[in-house]
Motif scaffolding. Structure first.
Motif, PDB file in Angstrom:
ATOM      1  N   ILE A  43      -2.882   3.857 -13.520  1.00 37.86           N
ATOM      2  CA  ILE A  43      -2.163   5.126 -13.426  1.00 37.86           C
ATOM      3  C   ILE A  43      -2.962   6.084 -12.555  1.00 37.86           C
ATOM      4  CG2 ILE A  43      -1.182   7.060 -14.720  1.00 37.86           C
ATOM      5  CD1 ILE A  43      -1.125   5.164 -17.165  1.00 37.86           C
ATOM      6  N   LYS A  44      -2.319   6.656 -11.550  1.00 40.52           N
ATOM      7  CA  LYS A  44      -2.986   7.563 -10.628  1.00 40.52           C
ATOM      8  C   LYS A  44      -2.254   8.895 -10.591  1.00 40.52           C
ATOM      9  CE  LYS A  44      -4.611   7.981  -5.840  1.00 40.52           C
ATOM     10  NZ  LYS A  44      -4.737   7.295  -4.516  1.00 40.52           N
ATOM     11  N   GLN A  45      -3.015   9.981 -10.676  1.00 41.64           N
ATOM     12  CA  GLN A  45      -2.448  11.315 -10.530  1.00 41.64           C
ATOM     13  C   GLN A  45      -2.213  11.591  -9.043  1.00 41.64           C
ATOM     14  OE1 GLN A  45      -4.712  14.460 -12.460  1.00 41.64           O
ATOM     15  NE2 GLN A  45      -3.999  15.954 -10.951  1.00 41.64           N
ATOM     16  N   VAL A  46      -0.977  12.021  -8.693  1.00 41.75           N
ATOM     17  CA  VAL A  46      -0.652  12.184  -7.277  1.00 41.75           C
ATOM     18  C   VAL A  46      -0.364  13.634  -6.887  1.00 41.75           C
ATOM     19  CG1 VAL A  46       0.186   9.825  -7.010  1.00 41.75           C
ATOM     20  CG2 VAL A  46       1.780  11.637  -7.693  1.00 41.75           C
ATOM     21  N   THR A  47      -0.330  14.561  -7.853  1.00 42.99           N
ATOM     22  CA  THR A  47      -0.167  15.983  -7.544  1.00 42.99           C
ATOM     23  C   THR A  47      -1.195  16.794  -8.316  1.00 42.99           C
ATOM     24  OG1 THR A  47       1.407  16.426  -9.336  1.00 42.99           O
ATOM     25  CG2 THR A  47       2.324  15.692  -7.207  1.00 42.99           C
ATOM     26  N   HIS A  48      -1.428  18.029  -7.824  1.00 47.88           N
ATOM     27  CA  HIS A  48      -2.446  18.868  -8.452  1.00 47.88           C
ATOM     28  C   HIS A  48      -2.048  20.339  -8.569  1.00 47.88           C
ATOM     29  CE1 HIS A  48      -4.593  15.372  -6.759  1.00 47.88           C
ATOM     30  NE2 HIS A  48      -5.435  15.528  -7.762  1.00 47.88           N
ATOM     31  N   ASP A  49      -0.895  20.728  -8.041  1.00 48.25           N
ATOM     32  CA  ASP A  49      -0.593  22.155  -7.965  1.00 48.25           C
ATOM     33  C   ASP A  49       0.797  22.506  -8.475  1.00 48.25           C
ATOM     34  OD1 ASP A  49       0.784  20.920  -5.951  1.00 48.25           O
ATOM     35  OD2 ASP A  49       0.243  22.348  -4.386  1.00 48.25           O
ATOM     36  N   PHE A  50       1.297  21.774  -9.462  1.00 43.76           N
ATOM     37  CA  PHE A  50       2.584  22.107 -10.075  1.00 43.76           C
ATOM     38  C   PHE A  50       2.373  22.918 -11.346  1.00 43.76           C
ATOM     39  CE2 PHE A  50       4.295  18.953  -7.274  1.00 43.76           C
ATOM     40  CZ  PHE A  50       5.655  19.237  -7.165  1.00 43.76           C
TER      41      PHE A  50
END
Length: 306
Positions: free
Chosen positions: A172-179
């Motif tokens: 599992i990879k996190q693909v966003t950081h600014d929501f």
């Protein structure tokens, strides 16, 4: 379901919307009796639609062969978004268990994701499967904010993000950081971009209420730069889908908003209650199923779902 449903209709904002309509088609109310419908997904082989009724803790099944509605799964762990993978298996976001699951062909459940970096997810909300088999899902906090759509609980993640599950390794990879509150998501027809709605305005004054368009990088495995594709003019964007011509059809407070590929709002399907999500279905994928708050609606269109 027959005749004109009060409060429904088609609102032509731009002449380009004319090509989307059949001319004499109407909005039908197929069923009513839910508290908060979400996550519709069409199963073509069985000619049925699954749809979540989150507060009632059940997953419903509408049958196209006889217009009947039945309970597919209860309790459903306050499930929200649903989709189908290339093998015809149901993928589901569950609020209560804070996980993403897959229903196997034998009916058993397999957990695809329930934590990241050793901490529980917030409450997975919506999910999409890319053609390479990867699973992408949003993880806002709506399912842990109260006991109405899940269970009130503290967040363990540092924020609300979008994740990708690798089809080969299950990593599992996190693909966003600014929501603030990532919500609905969908790939465009050729999978060159991922669109994600942010409904942060639901709990923060002047918060975002838009859909962002992300380019794809690293052979479609990560996200690049983003632009705001559209700002919602009525409530918030939640779930949305694309048709084969690149138009985006999104839920909104007054119904369904249709955007041309250039981001122009060209028309609306008016629904007399808030819409949370939608999907294309039917034999030609030219029927738009619409999840109103309490009722399931549908309209035949002169377009085909991507």
């Amino acid at each position: 379901m027959y005749g004109e449903v009060q409060g429904t209709g088609f609102d032509r904002i731009d002449c380009r919307f004319d090509a989307c309509l059949t001319g004499h088609g109407r909005v039908e109310r197929l069923w009513s009796g839910a508290r908060w419908l979400e996550g519709p997904v069409w199963f073509a082989a069985g000619r049925y639609l699954l749809i979540s009724d989150i507060p009632n803790n059940r997953l419903l099944r509408w049958d196209d062969t006889d217009d009947s509605m039945s309970v597919f799964r209860t309790p459903s762990n306050y499930c929200n978004g649903n989709t189908i993978d290339q093998q015809g298996r149901l993928i589901t976001c569950e609020h209560l268990t804070r996980r993403v699951t897959r229903t196997e062909h034998d009916g058993s459940l397999r957990v695809l994701a329930d934590e990241f970096n050793g901490k529980r997810l917030n409450s997975p909300n919506d999910v999409v499967v890319k053609s390479d088999g990867s699973v992408w899902f949003t993880d806002p906090t709506y399912g842990i904010l109260s006991d109405y759509e899940g269970r009130r609980a503290p967040a363990e993640q540092s924020g609300c993000h979008v994740y990708r599950i690798d089809p080969e390794t299950s990593d599992i990879k996190q693909v966003t950081h600014d929501f603030m509150q990532p919500n609905g998501l969908a790939f465009d027809a050729d999978e060159t971009a991922l669109f994600i709605s942010d409904t942060g305005a639901s709990h923060a004054e002047n918060g975002p209420k838009h859909i962002r368009k992300f380019s794809l990088c690293e052979k479609g495995q990560t996200l690049g730069e983003s632009t705001v594709f559209a700002e919602c003019s009525a409530g918030l964007f939640d779930g949305f889908r694309f048709d084969t011509a690149g138009r985006l059809w999104s839920s909104a407070a007054d119904g369904v908003h249709c955007y041309d590929a250039d981001g122009t709002l060209i028309g609306k399907i008016l629904i007399p209650e808030m819409v949370a999500n939608l999907c294309f279905g039917g034999a030609a994928r030219n029927r738009l199923f619409i999840a109103g708050t309490t009722s399931l609606y549908a309209a035949y269109l002169n377009v085909n779902g991507a």
